[in-house]
Design an enzyme around this catalytic site. Structure first.
Site, PDB file in Angstrom:
ATOM      1  N   ASP A   1      54.179 -33.186  -3.269  1.00  0.00           N
ATOM      2  CA  ASP A   1      55.479 -32.452  -3.292  1.00  0.00           C
ATOM      3  C   ASP A   1      55.839 -31.785  -4.775  1.00  0.00           C
ATOM      4  O   ASP A   1      55.506 -32.037  -5.782  1.00  0.00           O
ATOM      5  CB  ASP A   1      56.671 -33.596  -3.099  1.00  0.00           C
ATOM      6  CG  ASP A   1      58.010 -32.516  -3.073  1.00  0.00           C
ATOM      7  OD1 ASP A   1      58.265 -31.813  -2.021  1.00  0.00           O
ATOM      8  OD2 ASP A   1      58.772 -32.748  -3.891  1.00  0.00           O
TER       9      ASP A   1
ATOM     10  N   GLU B   1      52.271 -28.806  -1.994  1.00  0.00           N
ATOM     11  CA  GLU B   1      53.463 -27.748  -1.630  1.00  0.00           C
ATOM     12  C   GLU B   1      53.544 -26.777  -2.768  1.00  0.00           C
ATOM     13  O   GLU B   1      54.287 -27.187  -3.789  1.00  0.00           O
ATOM     14  CB  GLU B   1      54.730 -28.676  -1.415  1.00  0.00           C
ATOM     15  CG  GLU B   1      55.803 -28.144  -0.611  1.00  0.00           C
ATOM     16  CD  GLU B   1      57.013 -28.562  -1.442  1.00  0.00           C
ATOM     17  OE1 GLU B   1      58.217 -27.772  -0.889  1.00  0.00           O
ATOM     18  OE2 GLU B   1      57.000 -28.819  -2.469  1.00  0.00           O
TER      19      GLU B   1
END
Length: 671
Positions: free
Chosen positions: A323, A377
């Site tokens: 992330d 991401e």
């Protein structure tokens, strides 16, 4: 010259910077591993720090270089500070305490009392594996967790196809308005994922986080799976059973920042703000209200790499979706940047320490399991992000194609579908670096959060409440369902490596996601999934689920995403008809909202064409205007320009068709 630079000549002006970054990574790896290059042996902090045992004692170890004293306290000693539970300094900032086994029991609660010059405070151990929240006080405590090793039943499946990812959140995976559990997910949702055909499960919010509404992105305890959902053994059983179903499991891991909490987290762990994080202006993430790791410190790298290995070795995760990678790559976290040119990636505003860490993390993952996958991401388009490390890249297997859902939302919001440019749609869905694999998706959890809307809700809106029953015809619902199917199929069919769906979106789950918070009176009504809608034969949601099932199985059966080339063969904006070939499949899309085309002709390669999927089938809520399984011949070269062949088909309005191409031995076989 590194292969990354040879392959992309636009990188040549930045050759020195790229090589310096690569050399710095190599030197860091050499220093950390003392020249062995063995990152797995380096990243074993979870086997040393935290709570462990020998024949007679439970052993607690902590790294707290600024501490002057550390005490263990809990319900076993009435939460009092006693010398018999005082840690001993053993050098290099490390502390150790041995407690006879008879003094501690399974499920007892404890904390550390950390003391430093000028202050002290309660802390949860940095490597703690189990924390629980008191339902009344909302305070988190560490919990002694003593169980026999889990007996794994299944090996990681050998996945033939690229990842077809089902993104899921355990807590909101139940139908009832409450926090669901690992066991409930295993029993109720895993079979759905298996039936739908997805081969990869991506789990969110596994690392413990104090605030449930953070969706798991404000992590406090990096080695503890969230106790909201059950026990560590429950999570292992879920992963084990997924493996038995042929589904690999990856984790949404958060190493881009940490929660600011001090008692639960690492914010002021040993009394200093800089033990794990940056000092000064770089300490706090201005957009996320969180703390930023200092990746330039060996102990921070050790902590995070140990965390990577822990989840793989102890829980058998098959990889990670990292992330917030954009935030890690840039000193300003990428905020306010437009990334319109290559200078954006080499202007001195990058965090080279973070780039080194990400290279190390990717290498470690693949050292532990060569078949594991890592996904970034990342939205800046950093060159080399998903290129091999030895070529000068950062080493991710995939990058999230974050521009694709943004494109769909913008298109739906701003352009009437009778004006959609089919050539532009194809360009946006296939626009990526040639050497880079991406995970494409029409929408993820981001598009479903409160304040935003899912694709189906943007298309149908409030009519979903009144007109989704099968007997109630509604033009807006018909339009929304037709476009929902087309959007998802064309996104999947053009995917540059893999595909992702967020749970429930496959059947057009209504409304939005809103976790319990002060603003909604702590309600769970929008933090759940209403599976019964898709199971109700009187409602249309089942049609969307049926279509998702069919398209996922289609690309698996034909290994479509293993074919890297998407060859556009037809682009007629006047008709809004688009066609392309991938592998042995011809995809035809008619975005036109009004016109159906009988005997529509397009130039195609020599083959016979069998219609194997139509979004207009009755099982998908359509009208069966086209006969599925019908085989189509092509006109021969004598009737057209030499070497060209013409396929004539009927294409209903707002419909997608998929044909299987069957090669013929002779020209005569085509007619």
């Amino acid at each position: 010259m590194l292969e990354l630079i040879k392959r992309d000549t636009y990188l040549q002006p930045y050759q020195t910077i790229i090589e310096q970054r690569h050399d710095a990574y190599s030197e860091t790896k050499k220093n950390l591993t003392k020249g062995t290059g063995d990152l797995a042996s380096f990243a074993l902090g979870y086997l040393y720090y935290g709570m462990h045992e020998d024949a007679e004692n439970y052993i607690f170890r902590e790294w707290a270089p600024n501490a002057t004293e550390i005490f263990l306290k809990g319900d076993f000693n009435n939460w009092e500070i006693k010398n018999e539970y005082r840690f001993e300094a053993i050098g290099d900032g490390n502390w150790e305490l041995k407690v006879p086994k008879k003094q501690l029991k399974h499920k007892q609660l404890y904390k550390l009392q950390m003391v430093w010059d000028g202050g002290e405070g309660e802390r949860l151990p940095a490597y703690v594996r189990r924390v629980v929240q008191n339902e009344d006080t909302k305070v988190f405590d560490a919990q002694i967790w003593i169980v026999d090793s889990y007996n794994w039943q299944h090996k990681t499946p050998d996945i033939e196809n690229p990842p077809l990812i089902y993104e899921a959140h355990i807590g909101m995976a139940g139908e009832e308005p409450r926090v669901s559990s690992y066991n409930e997910f295993r029993e109720n949702v895993l079979p759905r994922i298996k039936k739908l055909g997805y081969n990869t499960l991506q789990l969110m919010a596994i690392q413990e986080h104090p605030y449930y509404g953070s969706f798991g992105y404000h992590v406090s305890n990096f080695f503890a799976c969230s106790s909201r959902f059950g026990t560590p053994e429950d999570l292992k059983m879920l992963i084990d059973e997924a493996h038995g179903m042929g589904i690999q499991v990856i984790m949404d891991i958060v190493h881009s920042h940490a929660v600011k909490n001090t008692t639960e987290g690492l914010g002021l762990y040993d009394g200093t703000p800089y033990q794990f994080f940056h000092e000064g202006v770089r300490r706090e993430h201005i957009a996320w209200d969180s703390l930023c790791f200092d990746y330039g410190k060996d102990q921070v790298i050790h902590f995070l790499l140990s965390n990577v290995q822990y989840w793989m070795q102890e829980f058998h995760f098959d990889g990670f979706r990292f992330d917030g990678v954009t935030s890690m790559l840039y000193l300003d976290h990428g905020l306010g940047r437009d990334f319109t040119g290559y200078h954006s990636y080499f202007d001195g505003g990058q965090d080279d320490d973070a780039i080194i860490y990400l290279k190390l993390a990717n290498e470690l993952v693949h050292e532990i399991n060569p078949k594991a996958i890592t996904i970034a991401e990342e939205m800046s388009g950093m060159p080399g992000l998903a290129s091999p490390i030895d070529e000068g890249g950062i080493g991710f297997d995939y990058r999230m194609a974050m521009g694709v859902p943004d494109f769909w939302i913008k298109l739906i919001k701003e352009v009437a579908d009778e004006n959609w440019q089919v050539g532009h749609i194809f360009y946006e869905l296939t626009n990526k670096r040639a050497e880079e694999k991406v995970i494409s998706y029409a929408e993820s959890h981001d598009q479903a959060l409160v304040g935003d809307k899912t694709i189906i809700f943007r298309l149908i809106d409030k009519e979903m409440y009144y007109h989704m029953d099968r007997e109630n015809q509604n033009l807006l619902v018909d339009r929304g369902m037709a476009l929902h199917k087309i959007i998802r199929l064309i996104t999947l069919a053009t995917a540059g490596g893999g595909y992702l769906n967020f749970m429930g979106n496959e059947f057009g789950h209504p409304e939005w996601i809103d976790f319990p918070r002060y603003g909604n009176d702590w309600s769970y009504n929008h933090a759940r999934r209403q599976w019964s809608l898709a199971d109700d034969d009187s409602l249309r949601f089942q049609f969307l689920q049926n279509f998702d099932n069919a398209m996922i199985h289609l690309v698996k059966e034909h290994h479509t995403l293993r074919e890297p080339f998407v060859n556009k063969i037809w682009d007629n904006q006047g008709d809004q008809v688009l066609a392309f070939i991938r592998g042995n499949l011809l995809f035809v899309f008619n975005f036109n909202p009004l016109k159906s085309f009988p005997d529509y002709g397009m130039t195609v390669p020599a083959a016979r064409y069998q219609l194997i999927l139509s979004s207009d089938e009755k099982r998908f809520g359509g009208y069966d205007l086209v006969e599925v399984q019908k085989e189509y011949a092509v006109e021969t070269p004598e009737k057209l320009t030499k070497g060209d062949y013409r396929l004539k088909i009927y294409i209903p309005a707002r419909t997608a068709l998929v044909f299987q191409m069957r090669k013929s031995k002779s020209v005569e076989d085509l007619g």
